[in-house]
Design a protein around this motif. Structure first.
Motif, PDB file in Angstrom:
ATOM      1  N   GLU A 156       0.805  -1.218   0.000  1.00 16.11           N
ATOM      2  CA  GLU A 156       0.000   0.000   0.000  1.00 16.11           C
ATOM      3  C   GLU A 156       0.839   1.269   0.000  1.00 16.11           C
ATOM      4  OE1 GLU A 156      -2.572  -0.242   3.345  1.00 16.11           O
ATOM      5  OE2 GLU A 156      -3.790  -1.876   2.528  1.00 16.11           O
ATOM      6  N   TYR A 157       2.078   1.180   0.396  1.00 18.79           N
ATOM      7  CA  TYR A 157       2.901   2.377   0.583  1.00 18.79           C
ATOM      8  C   TYR A 157       3.080   3.143  -0.727  1.00 18.79           C
ATOM      9  CZ  TYR A 157       6.952   5.317   1.432  1.00 18.79           C
ATOM     10  OH  TYR A 157       7.805   6.377   1.523  1.00 18.79           O
ATOM     11  N   ALA A 158       2.971   4.465  -0.649  1.00 20.17           N
ATOM     12  CA  ALA A 158       3.167   5.342  -1.802  1.00 20.17           C
ATOM     13  C   ALA A 158       4.288   6.327  -1.486  1.00 20.17           C
ATOM     14  CB  ALA A 158       1.883   6.096  -2.134  1.00 20.17           C
ATOM     15  N   TYR A 159       5.260   6.406  -2.381  1.00 18.60           N
ATOM     16  CA  TYR A 159       6.354   7.350  -2.212  1.00 18.60           C
ATOM     17  C   TYR A 159       5.872   8.760  -2.557  1.00 18.60           C
ATOM     18  CZ  TYR A 159       9.761   3.490  -2.267  1.00 18.60           C
ATOM     19  OH  TYR A 159      10.481   2.358  -1.994  1.00 18.60           O
ATOM     20  N   PRO A 160       6.163   9.764  -1.736  1.00 15.02           N
ATOM     21  CA  PRO A 160       5.894  11.146  -2.145  1.00 15.02           C
ATOM     22  C   PRO A 160       6.965  11.608  -3.134  1.00 15.02           C
ATOM     23  CG  PRO A 160       6.960  11.122  -0.006  1.00 15.02           C
ATOM     24  CD  PRO A 160       6.730   9.672  -0.373  1.00 15.02           C
ATOM     25  N   MET A 161       6.790  12.797  -3.671  1.00 12.44           N
ATOM     26  CA  MET A 161       7.797  13.332  -4.570  1.00 12.44           C
ATOM     27  C   MET A 161       9.123  13.479  -3.828  1.00 12.44           C
ATOM     28  SD  MET A 161       6.365  13.637  -7.524  1.00 12.44           S
ATOM     29  CE  MET A 161       7.532  14.638  -8.442  1.00 12.44           C
ATOM     30  N   HIS A 162      10.214  13.008  -4.461  1.00 12.52           N
ATOM     31  CA  HIS A 162      11.531  13.070  -3.852  1.00 12.52           C
ATOM     32  C   HIS A 162      12.582  12.964  -4.952  1.00 12.52           C
ATOM     33  CE1 HIS A 162      10.807   8.774  -4.344  1.00 12.52           C
ATOM     34  NE2 HIS A 162      12.116   8.576  -4.230  1.00 12.52           N
ATOM     35  N   VAL A 163      13.840  13.128  -4.577  1.00  8.17           N
ATOM     36  CA  VAL A 163      14.929  13.024  -5.542  1.00  8.17           C
ATOM     37  C   VAL A 163      16.010  12.110  -4.983  1.00  8.17           C
ATOM     38  CG1 VAL A 163      14.522  15.326  -6.487  1.00  8.17           C
ATOM     39  CG2 VAL A 163      16.152  15.040  -4.614  1.00  8.17           C
ATOM     40  N   HIS A 164      16.853  11.606  -5.875  1.00  5.05           N
ATOM     41  CA  HIS A 164      18.068  10.884  -5.504  1.00  5.05           C
ATOM     42  C   HIS A 164      19.257  11.591  -6.152  1.00  5.05           C
ATOM     43  CE1 HIS A 164      15.897   7.468  -3.810  1.00  5.05           C
ATOM     44  NE2 HIS A 164      15.133   7.458  -4.889  1.00  5.05           N
ATOM     45  N   ASP A 165      20.433  11.416  -5.568  1.00  8.85           N
ATOM     46  CA  ASP A 165      21.626  11.970  -6.211  1.00  8.85           C
ATOM     47  C   ASP A 165      22.355  10.915  -7.026  1.00  8.85           C
ATOM     48  OD1 ASP A 165      22.591  10.452  -4.159  1.00  8.85           O
ATOM     49  OD2 ASP A 165      23.651  12.069  -3.134  1.00  8.85           O
ATOM     50  N   ALA A 166      21.699   9.780  -7.268  1.00  9.29           N
ATOM     51  CA  ALA A 166      22.252   8.710  -8.093  1.00  9.29           C
ATOM     52  C   ALA A 166      21.192   8.274  -9.103  1.00  9.29           C
ATOM     53  CB  ALA A 166      22.672   7.525  -7.223  1.00  9.29           C
ATOM     54  N   TRP A 167      21.640   7.542 -10.113  1.00 12.31           N
ATOM     55  CA  TRP A 167      20.712   6.951 -11.085  1.00 12.31           C
ATOM     56  C   TRP A 167      19.962   5.797 -10.436  1.00 12.31           C
ATOM     57  CZ3 TRP A 167      19.972   8.545 -16.156  1.00 12.31           C
ATOM     58  CH2 TRP A 167      20.876   9.499 -16.645  1.00 12.31           C
ATOM     59  N   THR A 168      18.657   5.700 -10.680  1.00 12.37           N
ATOM     60  CA  THR A 168      17.826   4.643 -10.127  1.00 12.37           C
ATOM     61  C   THR A 168      17.486   3.652 -11.232  1.00 12.37           C
ATOM     62  OG1 THR A 168      16.837   6.185  -8.539  1.00 12.37           O
ATOM     63  CG2 THR A 168      15.654   4.130  -8.943  1.00 12.37           C
ATOM     64  N   LEU A 169      18.059   2.457 -11.152  1.00  9.91           N
ATOM     65  CA  LEU A 169      17.810   1.396 -12.138  1.00  9.91           C
ATOM     66  C   LEU A 169      16.866   0.396 -11.495  1.00  9.91           C
ATOM     67  CD1 LEU A 169      18.485   0.158 -14.912  1.00  9.91           C
ATOM     68  CD2 LEU A 169      20.403  -1.016 -13.807  1.00  9.91           C
ATOM     69  N   LEU A 170      15.643   0.302 -12.009  1.00  3.72           N
ATOM     70  CA  LEU A 170      14.543  -0.374 -11.316  1.00  3.72           C
ATOM     71  C   LEU A 170      13.930  -1.465 -12.188  1.00  3.72           C
ATOM     72  CD1 LEU A 170      12.110  -0.467  -9.194  1.00  3.72           C
ATOM     73  CD2 LEU A 170      11.094   1.348 -10.583  1.00  3.72           C
ATOM     74  N   ILE A 171      13.713  -2.634 -11.576  1.00  2.00           N
ATOM     75  CA  ILE A 171      12.891  -3.667 -12.206  1.00  2.00           C
ATOM     76  C   ILE A 171      11.851  -4.112 -11.188  1.00  2.00           C
ATOM     77  CG2 ILE A 171      14.617  -4.474 -13.850  1.00  2.00           C
ATOM     78  CD1 ILE A 171      15.252  -6.787 -11.976  1.00  2.00           C
ATOM     79  N   VAL A 172      10.681  -4.483 -11.679  1.00  2.00           N
ATOM     80  CA  VAL A 172       9.576  -4.940 -10.826  1.00  2.00           C
ATOM     81  C   VAL A 172       9.335  -6.415 -11.122  1.00  2.00           C
ATOM     82  CG1 VAL A 172       7.128  -4.669 -10.307  1.00  2.00           C
ATOM     83  CG2 VAL A 172       8.551  -2.654 -10.699  1.00  2.00           C
ATOM     84  N   ASP A 173       9.377  -7.235 -10.078  1.00  2.00           N
ATOM     85  CA  ASP A 173       9.208  -8.683 -10.229  1.00  2.00           C
ATOM     86  C   ASP A 173       7.758  -9.123 -10.102  1.00  2.00           C
ATOM     87  OD1 ASP A 173      12.019  -9.381 -10.554  1.00  2.00           O
ATOM     88  OD2 ASP A 173      12.248  -8.789  -8.470  1.00  2.00           O
ATOM     89  N   ASP A 174       6.988  -8.439  -9.280  1.00  3.31           N
ATOM     90  CA  ASP A 174       5.560  -8.742  -9.105  1.00  3.31           C
ATOM     91  C   ASP A 174       4.788  -7.438  -9.045  1.00  3.31           C
ATOM     92  OD1 ASP A 174       5.621 -11.651  -8.851  1.00  3.31           O
ATOM     93  OD2 ASP A 174       6.664 -11.293  -6.971  1.00  3.31           O
ATOM     94  N   GLY A 175       3.590  -7.434  -9.639  1.00  7.17           N
ATOM     95  CA  GLY A 175       2.777  -6.235  -9.616  1.00  7.17           C
ATOM     96  C   GLY A 175       3.318  -5.173 -10.558  1.00  7.17           C
ATOM     97  N   ALA A 176       3.007  -3.933 -10.259  1.00  9.46           N
ATOM     98  CA  ALA A 176       3.452  -2.818 -11.094  1.00  9.46           C
ATOM     99  C   ALA A 176       3.446  -1.546 -10.255  1.00  9.46           C
ATOM    100  CB  ALA A 176       2.552  -2.648 -12.316  1.00  9.46           C
ATOM    101  N   VAL A 177       4.270  -0.595 -10.683  1.00 10.55           N
ATOM    102  CA  VAL A 177       4.373   0.704 -10.031  1.00 10.55           C
ATOM    103  C   VAL A 177       3.961   1.776 -11.024  1.00 10.55           C
ATOM    104  CG1 VAL A 177       5.920   2.331  -8.869  1.00 10.55           C
ATOM    105  CG2 VAL A 177       6.316  -0.138  -8.655  1.00 10.55           C
ATOM    106  N   ARG A 178       3.211   2.763 -10.563  1.00 11.96           N
ATOM    107  CA  ARG A 178       2.982   3.959 -11.370  1.00 11.96           C
ATOM    108  C   ARG A 178       3.736   5.107 -10.702  1.00 11.96           C
ATOM    109  NH1 ARG A 178       0.936   7.968  -9.372  1.00 11.96           N
ATOM    110  NH2 ARG A 178       0.961   8.974 -11.411  1.00 11.96           N
ATOM    111  N   TYR A 179       4.278   5.992 -11.533  1.00  9.65           N
ATOM    112  CA  TYR A 179       5.028   7.105 -10.958  1.00  9.65           C
ATOM    113  C   TYR A 179       4.980   8.293 -11.910  1.00  9.65           C
ATOM    114  CZ  TYR A 179       8.851   5.848 -14.166  1.00  9.65           C
ATOM    115  OH  TYR A 179       9.600   5.580 -15.292  1.00  9.65           O
TER     116      TYR A 179
END
Length: 268
Positions: free
Chosen positions: A27-50
């Protein structure tokens, strides 16, 4: 840890990798934020909207998502059962700033070969002693990412306003000690309200949200170094441990005390 939340994070001894982050959220939802690195992301189950740069994106299981540094984004489950994801954070030695624009325009890459290679990279990163394999797999992944990013034409975009960039540079220089809007206004010769409007308009995030994202990022690195949350809080710029815990849980989904490597092992 709250039900439906599982998190492991560690820093492997692999050049170019600042952090590995595995998580399951229902259920957790990330608020708007930034990283100082590149984010390389894969999803194994379900899906994320952003949302990235005011455009909505999604991460079906066959997609590799690459989110550039310093560009605000959020994230929430796009399926009823939540999602399980694996993330590698990469520094600029693997992908330079010249690729930020193309990555903003096309962050989701449909490439089965790349998806398989990123999965193999995660497997190697999870095995202490296999750093050479992980570094080799990362080299192939980074090469394929660069090939993708060179291929995409840029959308017509306006350059970041000078004032917004100057405020970001000031915030970057004062992540720990911080800066008041009044002082920033004096230093940059602008009214505080104009500073907020310029920054928010350029980056899609308020200055205080940006600064807190940078502080949480610093706290993540210190926690992976083995520092206890009570010592991390002032070093990362937080008033106290409670202040750290509130913002860390908001941006990461778990408390600092739950943010640890698998098996409790320390990073590099």
């Amino acid at each position: 840890m709250a039900a439906g939340q599982e998190v492991t994070a560690w820093r492997p001894r692999v050049p170019g990798v600042t952090e590995v982050f595995h998580a399951r959220f229902t259920e957790y939802a990330y608020p708007m934020h930034v990283h100082d690195a590149w984010t390389l992301l894969i999803v194994d189950d379900g899906a994320v909207r952003y949302d990235l740069d005011r455009h909505e994106h999604g991460t079906p299981h066959d997609t590799v998502s690459l989110l550039p540094p310093h560009v605000p984004h959020n994230g929430s489950p796009a399926t009823p059962g939540g999602f399980r994801k694996r993330v590698v954070y990469l520094d600029s030695s693997r992908l330079g700033e010249e690729f930020i624009g193309p990555a903003v325009d096309s962050p989701d890459l449909r490439d089965p070969v790349l998806r398989r290679r990123v999965g193999q990279l995660h497997s190697a990163l999870a095995r202490p002693g296999d750093e050479l394999e992980a570094e080799s797999r990362l080299a192939l992944v980074a090469e394929r990412l660069r090939d993708h990013l060179r291929r995409w034409p840029r959308r017509g975009r306006l350059a970041d306003p000078v004032l917004a960039r100057e405020l970001r540079e000031l915030l970057d220089a004062r992540v720990v000690e911080g800066v008041s809007l009044e002082e920033a206004g004096r230093l940059l010769h602008a009214h505080p309200a104009h500073l907020v409007r310029a920054f928010s308009g350029a980056y899609g995030i308020a200055p205080h949200q940006y600064l807190m994202s940078r502080r949480v990022g610093r706290a993540r690195r210190l926690l992976l170094d083995g520092l206890p949350p009570g010592e991390v809080a002032p070093v990362a710029g937080f008033y106290d441990q409670a202040h750290l815990t509130r913002h860390f849980k908001k941006l990461v989904g778990v408390t600092p005390g739950r943010y640890r490597p698998p098996g409790g092992r320390s990073g590099a």
